[in-house]
Design a protein around this motif. Structure first.
Motif, PDB file in Angstrom:
ATOM      1  N   ARG A  74      25.260   1.359 -32.644  1.00 40.84           N
ATOM      2  CA  ARG A  74      26.124   0.591 -33.020  1.00 40.84           C
ATOM      3  C   ARG A  74      27.330   0.510 -34.987  1.00 40.84           C
ATOM      4  O   ARG A  74      28.053   0.633 -35.050  1.00 40.84           O
ATOM      5  N   SER A  75      25.741  -0.153 -35.087  1.00 43.46           N
ATOM      6  CA  SER A  75      25.954  -0.674 -36.448  1.00 43.46           C
ATOM      7  C   SER A  75      25.838   0.561 -37.226  1.00 43.46           C
ATOM      8  O   SER A  75      26.198   0.761 -38.611  1.00 43.46           O
ATOM      9  N   ALA A  76      24.684   2.055 -36.570  1.00 42.46           N
ATOM     10  CA  ALA A  76      24.651   3.166 -37.485  1.00 42.46           C
ATOM     11  C   ALA A  76      25.601   3.773 -37.473  1.00 42.46           C
ATOM     12  O   ALA A  76      26.103   4.916 -38.579  1.00 42.46           O
ATOM     13  N   LYS A  77      26.886   3.300 -36.390  1.00 41.58           N
ATOM     14  CA  LYS A  77      27.346   4.879 -35.681  1.00 41.58           C
ATOM     15  C   LYS A  77      27.028   5.911 -36.141  1.00 41.58           C
ATOM     16  O   LYS A  77      27.060   7.277 -36.185  1.00 41.58           O
ATOM     17  N   ALA A  78      25.465   5.929 -35.141  1.00 45.15           N
ATOM     18  CA  ALA A  78      24.659   6.800 -34.592  1.00 45.15           C
ATOM     19  C   ALA A  78      23.465   6.817 -33.581  1.00 45.15           C
ATOM     20  O   ALA A  78      23.255   5.408 -33.687  1.00 45.15           O
ATOM     21  N   PRO A  79      23.302   7.888 -33.224  1.00 43.32           N
ATOM     22  CA  PRO A  79      22.067   7.495 -31.819  1.00 43.32           C
ATOM     23  C   PRO A  79      21.108   6.753 -32.806  1.00 43.32           C
ATOM     24  O   PRO A  79      20.227   7.086 -34.046  1.00 43.32           O
ATOM     25  N   VAL A  80      20.459   5.516 -31.792  1.00 45.14           N
ATOM     26  CA  VAL A  80      19.642   4.771 -32.591  1.00 45.14           C
ATOM     27  C   VAL A  80      18.218   4.411 -31.559  1.00 45.14           C
ATOM     28  O   VAL A  80      19.467   3.733 -30.636  1.00 45.14           O
ATOM     29  N   LYS A  81      17.422   4.460 -31.260  1.00 50.00           N
ATOM     30  CA  LYS A  81      16.416   4.612 -29.918  1.00 50.00           C
ATOM     31  C   LYS A  81      15.785   3.126 -30.702  1.00 50.00           C
ATOM     32  O   LYS A  81      15.898   2.598 -32.027  1.00 50.00           O
ATOM     33  N   ALA A  82      15.791   1.697 -29.676  1.00 50.40           N
ATOM     34  CA  ALA A  82      15.202   0.779 -29.791  1.00 50.40           C
ATOM     35  C   ALA A  82      14.139   0.332 -28.976  1.00 50.40           C
ATOM     36  O   ALA A  82      14.636   0.784 -27.591  1.00 50.40           O
ATOM     37  N   ALA A  83      12.591  -0.071 -29.502  1.00 45.48           N
ATOM     38  CA  ALA A  83      11.929  -0.300 -28.353  1.00 45.48           C
ATOM     39  C   ALA A  83      12.343  -1.485 -27.048  1.00 45.48           C
ATOM     40  O   ALA A  83      12.748  -2.711 -27.844  1.00 45.48           O
ATOM     41  N   ALA A  84      11.186  -1.452 -26.368  1.00 42.75           N
ATOM     42  CA  ALA A  84      11.671  -2.407 -25.947  1.00 42.75           C
ATOM     43  C   ALA A  84      10.756  -3.979 -26.014  1.00 42.75           C
ATOM     44  O   ALA A  84      11.302  -4.965 -25.858  1.00 42.75           O
ATOM     45  N   ASP A  85       9.838  -3.956 -26.946  1.00 35.95           N
ATOM     46  CA  ASP A  85       8.716  -4.623 -27.353  1.00 35.95           C
ATOM     47  C   ASP A  85       9.288  -4.023 -28.561  1.00 35.95           C
ATOM     48  O   ASP A  85       8.694  -5.081 -29.496  1.00 35.95           O
ATOM     49  N   LEU A  86      10.534  -3.942 -29.434  1.00 37.92           N
ATOM     50  CA  LEU A  86      10.857  -4.643 -30.006  1.00 37.92           C
ATOM     51  C   LEU A  86      10.864  -6.375 -30.812  1.00 37.92           C
ATOM     52  O   LEU A  86      10.379  -6.501 -32.458  1.00 37.92           O
ATOM     53  N   PRO A  87      11.366  -7.509 -30.485  1.00 38.60           N
ATOM     54  CA  PRO A  87      10.795  -9.223 -31.143  1.00 38.60           C
ATOM     55  C   PRO A  87       9.150  -8.418 -30.942  1.00 38.60           C
ATOM     56  O   PRO A  87       8.802  -9.218 -32.048  1.00 38.60           O
ATOM     57  N   ASP A  88       8.326  -8.312 -29.973  1.00 31.04           N
ATOM     58  CA  ASP A  88       6.637  -7.763 -29.942  1.00 31.04           C
ATOM     59  C   ASP A  88       6.769  -7.325 -31.962  1.00 31.04           C
ATOM     60  O   ASP A  88       5.652  -7.871 -32.115  1.00 31.04           O
ATOM     61  N   GLN A  89       6.541  -6.392 -31.501  1.00 26.32           N
ATOM     62  CA  GLN A  89       6.664  -6.112 -32.914  1.00 26.32           C
ATOM     63  C   GLN A  89       6.632  -6.352 -34.627  1.00 26.32           C
ATOM     64  O   GLN A  89       6.270  -6.765 -34.813  1.00 26.32           O
ATOM     65  N   VAL A  90       8.140  -7.119 -34.497  1.00 24.83           N
ATOM     66  CA  VAL A  90       8.323  -7.628 -35.276  1.00 24.83           C
ATOM     67  C   VAL A  90       7.577  -8.758 -35.829  1.00 24.83           C
ATOM     68  O   VAL A  90       6.897 -10.030 -36.224  1.00 24.83           O
ATOM     69  N   GLU A  91       7.224  -9.783 -34.199  1.00 22.91           N
ATOM     70  CA  GLU A  91       6.115 -10.676 -34.782  1.00 22.91           C
ATOM     71  C   GLU A  91       4.947 -10.540 -34.823  1.00 22.91           C
ATOM     72  O   GLU A  91       4.599 -11.048 -36.015  1.00 22.91           O
ATOM     73  N   ALA A  92       4.854  -8.927 -34.880  1.00 26.19           N
ATOM     74  CA  ALA A  92       3.535  -8.740 -35.153  1.00 26.19           C
ATOM     75  C   ALA A  92       3.027  -8.597 -36.850  1.00 26.19           C
ATOM     76  O   ALA A  92       2.445  -8.775 -37.199  1.00 26.19           O
ATOM     77  N   LEU A  93       3.903  -8.207 -36.866  1.00 23.43           N
ATOM     78  CA  LEU A  93       4.423  -7.539 -38.798  1.00 23.43           C
ATOM     79  C   LEU A  93       4.470  -8.687 -39.589  1.00 23.43           C
ATOM     80  O   LEU A  93       4.286  -8.656 -40.550  1.00 23.43           O
ATOM     81  N   LEU A  94       5.297  -9.959 -38.915  1.00 24.10           N
ATOM     82  CA  LEU A  94       5.811 -11.274 -39.575  1.00 24.10           C
ATOM     83  C   LEU A  94       4.021 -11.846 -39.625  1.00 24.10           C
ATOM     84  O   LEU A  94       3.753 -12.258 -40.806  1.00 24.10           O
TER      85      LEU A  94
END
Length: 218
Positions: A74-94
């Motif tokens: 919705r924000s990009a006004k285009a198709p964007v995939k979002a992984a179900a484990d995205l919060p875990d990805q952010v945690e690992a990167l941090l």
């Protein structure tokens, strides 16, 4: 009625809207995402990747909500995939980014390690953060925490890495106690620590002693 003071240009330029809540807040409290080459929502912790930024509050629930409800698309006004484990990805990167920051800080002379050196830094009122190995002995930790309670302002406390992880990051052996000395480097590094707090605890659950108060944004 007294008018609220106008924000400076610098203050306004650091504020972004959370695509989940619609709240405008400082960038330090948000995670920036961009659409990657594969069409997926990609975390940009350094806020440097090309593309239009999509900003989400730095906590697990907000990132999960953005992914689940299609708010990146919705924000990009285009198709964007979002992984179900995205919060875990952010945690690992941090976690990786924070650990790398400790290595940079040591090379810049902003860290000191070892019980005696850390105790001296606390005694001199120079400690911004205590970084304790999760597998260190409780006795030494408790002694340092007792000293830290007398420092004003109190240092923050981070304990999410084992001694081996800390040793590899710092280029030292058997790293148990580390102090991040007060200064601008510590303030910048702490932004990522505070963001990580929205995704995972900063201390092991089985630690029972009273923790040093966490440092917070004014």
């Amino acid at each position: 009625m007294v008018n609220a003071p106008a924000r400076t240009h610098a203050q306004a330029s650091r504020e972004r809207k959370d695509i989940v809540s619609g709240e405008v807040m400082d960038e330090a409290r948000l995670i920036r995402f961009v659409v990657g080459p594969d069409g997926a929502a990609t975390p940009d912790l350094a806020r440097k990747l090309p593309g239009r930024g999509m900003w989400v509050a730095a906590d697990r629930t907000s990132v999960a909500t953005a992914a689940k409800k299609g708010l990146f698309a919705r924000s990009a006004k285009a198709p964007v995939k979002a992984a179900a484990d995205l919060p875990d990805q952010v945690e690992a990167l941090l976690r990786t980014r924070i650990l790398a920051g400790l290595g940079l800080a040591r090379r810049a002379g902003d860290l000191t390690s070892g019980f005696e050196k850390v105790a001296a830094a606390i005694g001199a009122g120079k400690t911004a953060w205590l970084i304790e190995a999760t597998d260190g002995a409780a006795d030494g930790r408790r002694k340092l925490l007792a000293l830290a309670r007398h420092q004003s302002p109190r240092p923050g406390l981070l304990a999410i890495y084992g001694s081996t992880e800390l040793g590899l990051a710092l280029g030292l052996e058997n790293v148990i106690h580390t102090a991040f000395l007060a200064g601008r480097a510590a303030e910048r590094w702490a932004e990522d620590v505070r963001r990580l707090a929205g995704f995972s605890p900063l201390l092991p659950e089985d630690w029972r002693e009273e923790p040093v108060e966490a440092k917070r944004e004014p």
